[in-house]
Scaffold this active site. Structure first.
Site, short mmCIF file in Angstrom:
data_model
loop_
_atom_site.label_atom_id
_atom_site.label_comp_id
_atom_site.label_asym_id
_atom_site.label_seq_id
_atom_site.Cartn_x
_atom_site.Cartn_y
_atom_site.Cartn_z
N CYS A 93 -6.16 -3.16 4.82
CA CYS A 93 -6.65 -2.44 3.65
C CYS A 93 -7.85 -3.15 3.03
O CYS A 93 -8.92 -3.21 3.64
CB CYS A 93 -5.51 -2.21 2.67
N ARG A 126 -7.05 10.22 -3.02
CA ARG A 126 -6.38 9.03 -2.51
C ARG A 126 -5.53 9.39 -1.30
O ARG A 126 -4.82 10.40 -1.29
CB ARG A 126 -5.50 8.41 -3.60
N HIS A 196 0.19 -0.61 5.58
CA HIS A 196 1.06 -1.56 4.90
C HIS A 196 2.46 -1.41 5.49
O HIS A 196 2.71 -0.56 6.34
CB HIS A 196 1.09 -1.26 3.40
#
Length: 239
Positions: A93, A126, A196
Site C-alpha cells: 500500500c 476509495r 493487507h
C-alpha cells in the site's frame, strides 16, 4: 544456502498502521520452522537505513506518514543500495507508493524514491474490500488474496509489471487502459501490493517465494510445511 536471515522491518513507526508488520513475523516464522535462524531488525525513523539486510518489508500508512517515509528513504538511501544489490523487498500500500516516482498526499504531488516505475494519483472512489487476483509472477500459481483499502490509483510504467490480474475487487486502478484490472507491482527485486491481511499470512506461496529469494534458492528447495490452519484461513478468505 545461508542458515541465518535478517529481515529489515522498515519504518514501523510510520508505516505500521494496518498490521502489515505481520508480514515480517510470517517470514520469520516460516523460516524458523525450517531450521533457519531468522531475526527481525526494526529500522525506525531515528536510524540510518542499512543496506545489508537479507530482505526488507514496508507497510501502509496515512498521507502524513507517507510524506515522512519518503523523506527518510531519500535522506538515507540504504534501501536503494540494497535493491541495486538484488536484495528482495516486499512493500504494501503506502509502502508501494513511496517506492514509485510520485504519489499524492494532502492534495499535493510528492516525490517518491523512484525505484518502481509507477505513479499514484487519487481515484474518485476509495477501493475497500476483498481483492483477489490471478498471479502473473513466475513461481506463483495459487490465487492471491487480501484486503485493499486505498484512495490512490497506481499506474504502471513500461519498466514495471503487475503482480496479478484482478478477479475480484479493484486492484491498482479503476482507470481504463492496458494496465487496468491488475494488482501490485513487480520490478527487479521488489514485489509490492495493495493487499493487507497481512498479505503473507494469507498467501504462503508468496511468502515462500520471498524467503527463497532471500536465501538465494528456488522456492521448490524449501522444506514443505504442513499447516492446516493456514490452508483453512485461505479457504475462508477465498470464499
Amino acid at each position: 544456502m545461508t542458515n541465518t536471515l535478517t529481515i529489515g522491518l522498515l519504518l514501523p513507526d510510520v508505516l505500521g498502521t494496518y498490521g502489515d508488520d505481520g508480514n515480517a513475523l510470517v517470514l520469520r516464522q516460516r523460516a524458523r520452522m525450517r531450521g533457519i535462524d531468522t531475526h527481525i531488525r526494526p529500522i525506525p525513523l531515528t536510524e540510518d537505513i542499512p543496506s545489508d539486510c537479507d530482505i526488507y518489508t514496508l507497510g501502509g500508512g496515512e498521507d502524513s506518514a507517507q510524506i515522512i517515509a519518503a523523506s527518510r528513504l531519500q535522506a538515507s538511501p540504504g534501501l536503494q543500495r540494497a535493491i541495486d544489490a538484488g536484495r528482495p523487498v516486499f512493500a504494501v500500500c503506502a509502502g508501494m507508493q513511496v517506492l514509485g516516482h510520485s504519489f499524492t498526499a494532502h492534495g499535493e504531488e510528492v516525490a517518491g524514491i523512484g525505484v518502481l516505475d509507477v505513479r499514484t494519483s487519487p481515484m474518485s472512489e476509495r477501493a475497500i474490500g476483498e481483492v483477489q487476483s490471478h498471479p502473473l509472477l513466475d513461481g506463483l500459481s495459487a490465487p492471491l488474496t487480501g484486503f485493499e483499502n486505498h484512495m490512490g490509483g497506481t499506474t504502471l510504467g513500461p519498466d514495471a509489471s503487475p503482480l496479478g490480474q484482478v478477479k475480484r475487487g479493484v486492484g491498482n486502478n479503476v482507470g481504463a487502459g492496458s494496465r487496468a484490472g491488475v494488482e501490485g507491482v513487480v520490478q527487479g527485486s521488489v514485489i509490492a501490493t495493495y493487499m493487507h491481511g497481512p498479505a503473507l499470512a494469507r498467501n504462503p506461496e508468496l511468502a515462500d517465494l520471498l524467503l527463497a529469494r532471500a536465501l538465494g534458492i528456488h522456492a521448490q528447495e524449501l522444506t514443505p510445511l504442513a499447516l492446516p490452519e493456514v490452508d483453512q484461513l485461505r479457504k475462508e478468505r477465498l470464499r
